[in-house]
Scaffold this active site. Structure first.
Site, mmCIF file in Angstrom:
data_model
loop_
_atom_site.group_PDB
_atom_site.id
_atom_site.type_symbol
_atom_site.label_atom_id
_atom_site.label_comp_id
_atom_site.label_asym_id
_atom_site.label_seq_id
_atom_site.Cartn_x
_atom_site.Cartn_y
_atom_site.Cartn_z
ATOM 1 C CG ASP A 288 16.563 0.498 30.624
ATOM 2 O OD1 ASP A 288 15.662 0.486 31.483
ATOM 3 O OD2 ASP A 288 16.464 1.102 29.531
ATOM 4 C CB SER B 220 15.684 14.021 15.652
ATOM 5 O OG SER B 220 15.846 13.903 14.228
HETATM 6 O O1 LIG Z 1 10.924 1.320 30.325
HETATM 7 C C1 LIG Z 1 11.526 1.999 29.537
HETATM 8 N N1 LIG Z 1 12.763 1.636 29.057
HETATM 9 N N2 LIG Z 1 13.426 0.532 29.538
HETATM 10 C C2 LIG Z 1 12.868 -0.699 29.572
HETATM 11 N N3 LIG Z 1 11.769 -1.059 28.960
HETATM 12 C C3 LIG Z 1 11.459 -2.451 29.239
HETATM 13 C C4 LIG Z 1 12.478 -2.943 30.230
HETATM 14 C C5 LIG Z 1 13.477 -1.858 30.331
HETATM 15 C C6 LIG Z 1 10.978 3.282 29.051
HETATM 16 C C7 LIG Z 1 11.584 4.452 29.381
HETATM 17 C C8 LIG Z 1 11.010 5.646 28.990
HETATM 18 C C9 LIG Z 1 9.848 5.632 28.249
HETATM 19 BR BR1 LIG Z 1 9.078 7.271 27.704
HETATM 20 C C10 LIG Z 1 9.230 4.457 27.911
HETATM 21 C C11 LIG Z 1 9.816 3.260 28.301
#
Ligand SMILES: O=C(NNC1=NCCC1)c1ccc(Br)cc1
Length: 331
Positions: free
Chosen positions: A34, A198
């Site tokens: 992630d 972008s």
């Molecule tokens: O949580 C975030 N990314 N990862 C994951 N989501 C669900 C499980 C893992 C995420 C990161 C930054 C922003 Br702005 C919004 C969401």
């Protein structure tokens, strides 16, 4: 040094999992890489049974190389409001033949129902920047930050595919994995994300390029492509059957609608990455329904754009932590 590991998509490419070995003798778990977070946490034997539903559990007591970090804890909440928390151990972690011998392994004691329900997912490997690691009293480095000094090159690459296994590589760029040239854009890591700008977008191969700066993050942990309302409107206005359905929580359209266009986003030097229209049919809204939930949705709740898996699987992406750049290539 370098490493390479296959990633495998779950149904609808909702997430991509990779095998990771922890401890001695090694315990293999399937983890979600992630780039939108910076904690390496795993389902563990510290969890109550009611929170476990088929996941493989890391048992620190079964590892001769684990050391408990007494007094250290962690707690994380993700953008989709899922959360987890627990204790911290130091242990050896290997991903694709790349080993970090003293990695902070965050063993879960509590996970939210979304994680419990996701029985194939044994935890996350956060490869954002360490500044947003949640371990207290002192934050810990990510797996990549620990490995970086020993790597041939301070980069990792993501090659996600639609409905097929792809690959994460560490420490090198596989020139056979992409076509054309890699175009690099600068990254601002201040808030711990792979954040970049972008220069604009285009709807359909015959559409005009809309020069509008889109601030967003490259996030392998988010499934969908979350873009400003103006961009979503420009895209969905080209699909005859599309409508915004508050009851479904976003834009939907008839799954077989032949008018779904490709979507192009700009990177730099005039390069655009093409997301095939087929990637935009994310999933059927309800069993038996003929309508599909769109792979592109609004970022209005978030504050900036999230280039999630729907976008990333259209490209070969270089996460260059050495020079804080993102490299984009077609494939
Ligand atoms: O949580 C975030 N990314 N990862 C994951 N989501 C669900 C499980 C893992 C995420 C990161 C930054 C922003 Br702005 C919004 C969401």
């Amino acid at each position: 040094d370098r490493g390479s590991v296959q990633n495998s998509p779950k149904l609808y490419d909702v997430e991509y999992l990779m095998p990771v070995s922890l401890g001695t003798p090694s315990q293999q778990l399937n983890l979600d890489l992630d780039t939108g977070s910076s904690d390496l946490w795993v389902f563990s034997t510290l969890l109550k049974e009611s929170m476990v539903n088929g996941q493989t559990l890391y048992n620190p007591n079964a590892s001769t190389t684990s050391d408990k970090m007494e007094g250290y804890t962690w707690k994380i909440t993700y953008g989709d409001q899922s959360y987890s928390s627990g204790d911290v151990y130091i242990d050896t972690v290997t991903i694709g033949d790349l080993t970090v011998s003293t990695q902070a392994v965050e063993a879960a004691k509590v996970v939210s129902e979304e994680f419990t329900a996701d029985s194939d997912n044994d935890g996350l490997v956060g490869l954002g920047f360490g500044i947003i690691n949640t371990v207290q009293p002192y934050k810990q480095k990510t797996f990549f930050e620990k490995a970086m000094p020993g790597l041939d090159s301070p980069v990792f690459t993501a090659d996600l595919k639609a409905g097929a296994p792809g690959r994460y590589n560490f420490g090198y760029i596989d020139d056979d994995a992409y076509s054309g040239n890699i175009t690099y854009v600068p990254v601002n890591s201040t808030d711990g994300f792979w954040r970049w700008v972008s220069p604009g977008f285009q709807v359909g191969s015959a559409g005009s390029f809309n020069s509008t700066r889109i601030h967003g993050i490259a996030d392998t942990g988010t499934t969908l492509l979350l873009l400003p309302d103006s961009v979503c409107d420009a895209f969905y206005s080209q699909i005859a059957s599309a409508e915004y359905e508050p009851s479904q929580g976003g834009y939907t359209f008839e799954c077989g609608d032949p008018t779904v266009p490709d979507f192009y986003f700009g990177t730099a030097n005039g390069q655009m990455i093409r997301i095939p229209g087929s990637y935009m049919s994310y999933s059927k809204t309800d069993t038996g329904s003929s309508r599909c939930f769109g792979g592109m949705q609004s970022d209005s709740g978030v504050g900036f754009t999230i280039w999630g898996d729907v976008a990333l699987k259209a490209a070969f992406v270089v996460f260059d932590q050495g020079s804080e750049q993102l490299g984009w290539a077609e494939k």
